[in-house]
Design a protein around this motif. Structure first.
Motif, PDB file in Angstrom:
ATOM      1  N   ALA A   1       0.852  -1.189   0.000  1.00  0.00           N
ATOM      2  CA  ALA A   1       0.000   0.000   0.000  1.00  0.00           C
ATOM      3  C   ALA A   1       0.886   1.237   0.000  1.00  0.00           C
ATOM      4  N   LEU A   2       0.849   1.987  -1.081  1.00  0.00           N
ATOM      5  CA  LEU A   2       1.628   3.216  -1.200  1.00  0.00           C
ATOM      6  C   LEU A   2       0.698   4.387  -1.466  1.00  0.00           C
ATOM      7  N   ARG A   3       1.125   5.549  -1.061  1.00  0.00           N
ATOM      8  CA  ARG A   3       0.406   6.791  -1.375  1.00  0.00           C
ATOM      9  C   ARG A   3       1.243   7.596  -2.363  1.00  0.00           C
ATOM     10  N   TYR A   4       0.616   8.025  -3.436  1.00  0.00           N
ATOM     11  CA  TYR A   4       1.310   8.842  -4.429  1.00  0.00           C
ATOM     12  C   TYR A   4       0.732  10.249  -4.424  1.00  0.00           C
ATOM     13  N   SER A   5       1.583  11.202  -4.733  1.00  0.00           N
ATOM     14  CA  SER A   5       1.168  12.596  -4.883  1.00  0.00           C
ATOM     15  C   SER A   5       1.779  13.134  -6.174  1.00  0.00           C
ATOM     16  N   VAL A   6       0.931  13.530  -7.103  1.00  0.00           N
ATOM     17  CA  VAL A   6       1.385  14.070  -8.384  1.00  0.00           C
ATOM     18  C   VAL A   6       1.090  15.568  -8.377  1.00  0.00           C
ATOM     19  N   GLU A   7       2.142  16.363  -8.395  1.00  0.00           N
ATOM     20  CA  GLU A   7       2.013  17.801  -8.235  1.00  0.00           C
ATOM     21  C   GLU A   7       2.562  18.555  -9.444  1.00  0.00           C
ATOM     22  N   VAL A   8       2.054  19.764  -9.632  1.00  0.00           N
ATOM     23  CA  VAL A   8       2.515  20.652 -10.700  1.00  0.00           C
ATOM     24  C   VAL A   8       3.390  21.736 -10.078  1.00  0.00           C
ATOM     25  N   LEU A   9       4.602  21.893 -10.601  1.00  0.00           N
ATOM     26  CA  LEU A   9       5.529  22.906 -10.115  1.00  0.00           C
ATOM     27  C   LEU A   9       5.818  23.899 -11.241  1.00  0.00           C
ATOM     28  N   PRO A  10       5.043  24.980 -11.330  1.00  0.00           N
ATOM     29  CA  PRO A  10       5.277  25.959 -12.401  1.00  0.00           C
ATOM     30  C   PRO A  10       6.685  26.533 -12.393  1.00  0.00           C
ATOM     31  N   GLU A  11       7.329  26.529 -11.225  1.00  0.00           N
ATOM     32  CA  GLU A  11       8.687  27.076 -11.150  1.00  0.00           C
ATOM     33  C   GLU A  11       9.690  26.230 -11.926  1.00  0.00           C
ATOM     34  N   ALA A  12       9.268  25.028 -12.384  1.00  0.00           N
ATOM     35  CA  ALA A  12      10.157  24.220 -13.220  1.00  0.00           C
ATOM     36  C   ALA A  12      10.466  24.938 -14.526  1.00  0.00           C
ATOM     37  N   GLY A  13       9.552  25.849 -14.938  1.00  0.00           N
ATOM     38  CA  GLY A  13       9.804  26.671 -16.120  1.00  0.00           C
ATOM     39  C   GLY A  13       9.948  25.848 -17.381  1.00  0.00           C
ATOM     40  N   LYS A  14      10.910  26.240 -18.233  1.00  0.00           N
ATOM     41  CA  LYS A  14      11.118  25.588 -19.513  1.00  0.00           C
ATOM     42  C   LYS A  14      12.376  24.722 -19.500  1.00  0.00           C
ATOM     43  N   SER A  15      12.694  24.201 -18.335  1.00  0.00           N
ATOM     44  CA  SER A  15      13.923  23.418 -18.206  1.00  0.00           C
ATOM     45  C   SER A  15      13.758  21.974 -18.642  1.00  0.00           C
ATOM     46  N   GLY A  16      12.610  21.649 -19.245  1.00  0.00           N
ATOM     47  CA  GLY A  16      12.378  20.277 -19.666  1.00  0.00           C
ATOM     48  C   GLY A  16      12.280  19.367 -18.461  1.00  0.00           C
ATOM     49  N   ASN A  17      12.957  18.231 -18.518  1.00  0.00           N
ATOM     50  CA  ASN A  17      12.951  17.292 -17.399  1.00  0.00           C
ATOM     51  C   ASN A  17      14.080  17.559 -16.412  1.00  0.00           C
ATOM     52  N   GLU A  18      14.903  18.549 -16.697  1.00  0.00           N
ATOM     53  CA  GLU A  18      15.962  18.892 -15.772  1.00  0.00           C
ATOM     54  C   GLU A  18      15.366  19.536 -14.513  1.00  0.00           C
ATOM     55  N   ILE A  19      15.980  19.258 -13.375  1.00  0.00           N
ATOM     56  CA  ILE A  19      15.482  19.764 -12.096  1.00  0.00           C
ATOM     57  C   ILE A  19      16.311  20.979 -11.698  1.00  0.00           C
ATOM     58  N   ASN A  20      15.673  22.151 -11.675  1.00  0.00           N
ATOM     59  CA  ASN A  20      16.408  23.363 -11.318  1.00  0.00           C
ATOM     60  C   ASN A  20      16.523  23.480  -9.796  1.00  0.00           C
ATOM     61  N   GLU A  21      17.191  24.533  -9.350  1.00  0.00           N
ATOM     62  CA  GLU A  21      17.466  24.700  -7.924  1.00  0.00           C
ATOM     63  C   GLU A  21      16.178  24.862  -7.110  1.00  0.00           C
ATOM     64  N   SER A  22      15.221  25.605  -7.662  1.00  0.00           N
ATOM     65  CA  SER A  22      13.967  25.818  -6.947  1.00  0.00           C
ATOM     66  C   SER A  22      13.225  24.501  -6.735  1.00  0.00           C
ATOM     67  N   CYS A  23      13.157  23.688  -7.777  1.00  0.00           N
ATOM     68  CA  CYS A  23      12.473  22.398  -7.667  1.00  0.00           C
ATOM     69  C   CYS A  23      13.250  21.439  -6.775  1.00  0.00           C
ATOM     70  N   ARG A  24      14.575  21.511  -6.818  1.00  0.00           N
ATOM     71  CA  ARG A  24      15.385  20.664  -5.940  1.00  0.00           C
ATOM     72  C   ARG A  24      15.118  20.998  -4.474  1.00  0.00           C
ATOM     73  N   ALA A  25      14.987  22.296  -4.188  1.00  0.00           N
ATOM     74  CA  ALA A  25      14.670  22.705  -2.819  1.00  0.00           C
ATOM     75  C   ALA A  25      13.295  22.193  -2.406  1.00  0.00           C
ATOM     76  N   TYR A  26      12.352  22.213  -3.348  1.00  0.00           N
ATOM     77  CA  TYR A  26      11.000  21.704  -3.066  1.00  0.00           C
ATOM     78  C   TYR A  26      11.051  20.203  -2.783  1.00  0.00           C
TER      79      TYR A  26
END
Length: 277
Positions: free
Chosen positions: A58-83
């Motif tokens: 039994a697992l719980r998943y959370s699928v969230e939208v992070l607009p701060e990801a911007g146009k970096s594609g699948n790369e994880i920027n500093e803001s998203c890394r902090a999140y």
């Protein structure tokens, strides 16, 4: 029916090609949780929903939208890394991301959700959808304008060079097919998103949970999208065969169709709407 890779050296992997939208994120969560109960844990959402065999749990998943990801594609920027780090401290483990859609998982049934502010969640979806809509619209315009240019060029060769005329006409037909296909998908996305926004605003005003499209809607939309993609490929193949037949290259056309048929079959075999649960 899914694609399953099974070897003695590597774990079993299962891929599903759902065409999910920002309005389907809760449905994706429920689907991943159901898959975990069946012994499949999510490992990636890049080009498909990719699962790896595990013990049923039994697992719980959370699928969230992070607009701060911007146009970096699948790369994880500093803001998203902090999140991601903040979510880890709260007990949510980062799984994968596709652009600005991020997936987290936990086995703890009691910890709070990743996002507790429903207004914040709706606003994040609006911002990300607005950005992607601009890109999708520009793609449709690009294909239609390029197709029109090729059609004008073809007409200029109609009398002087019939071979060039036919080739350019085939290219224009392919581009128009892609443009109309993308336009159809774009219209479906706009309509469903605006309808969801009205429901979400009404739910927020009433203090109710955010509505979402369920798995059945996501599955039907997947069928429509794959049908549109199939029609686009059919027109492209037809245009290529037309040119090959006119120029006497029947064998080359047959080989092209055969290769395209294998690729399309492999994709459809993995498509979510062919899965029997």
């Amino acid at each position: 029916m899914d694609t399953v890779n099974d070897t003695s050296q590597k774990p079993k992997v299962r891929r599903q090609y759902y065409m999910y939208e920002y309005t389907d994120l809760t449905a994706v969560e429920e689907h991943c949780e159901d898959m975990a109960l069946k012994g499949w844990k999510l490992t990636s959402i890049r080009n498909s929903l990719e699962f790896e065999a595990c013990d049923p749990c039994a697992l719980r998943y959370s699928v969230e939208v992070l607009p701060e990801a911007g146009k970096s594609g699948n790369e994880i920027n500093e803001s998203c890394r902090a999140y991601i780090d903040l979510c880890a401290e709260a007990g949510w483990t980062f799984v994968s991301n596709r652009g600005d859609i991020y997936v987290f998982v936990t086995s703890d049934p009691d910890i709070p959700p990743v996002v507790t502010d429903t207004h914040e969640k709706v606003e994040a979806i609006r911002r990300s959808k607005h950005r992607t809509r601009r890109f999708e619209t520009s793609m449709c315009v690009y294909f239609m304008l390029t197709a029109t240019v090729q059609l004008i060029r073809a007409l200029s060769f109609r009398a002087s060079n019939p071979g060039q005329y036919t080739a350019l006409l085939a290219v224009a037909a392919m581009l128009y097919a892609f443009g109309l296909g993308f336009l159809t998908i774009l219209i479906i996305r706009i309509v469903t998103h605006r309808r969801w926004c009205r429901w979400a605003d009404a739910a927020l005003d009433a203090g109710e949970p955010i509505p979402y499209y369920g798995k059945s809607v996501m599955r039907r939309r997947t069928i429509i999208y794959w049908t549109v993609i199939g029609l686009m490929l059919a027109v492209a193949i037809g245009a290529i065969m037309w040119v090959c037949a006119r120029d006497g290259m029947i064998l080359g056309g047959v080989l092209f169709v055969a290769v395209m048929g294998v690729l399309v079959f492999a994709m459809l075999r993995s498509a979510a709407f062919l899965e029997h649960e």
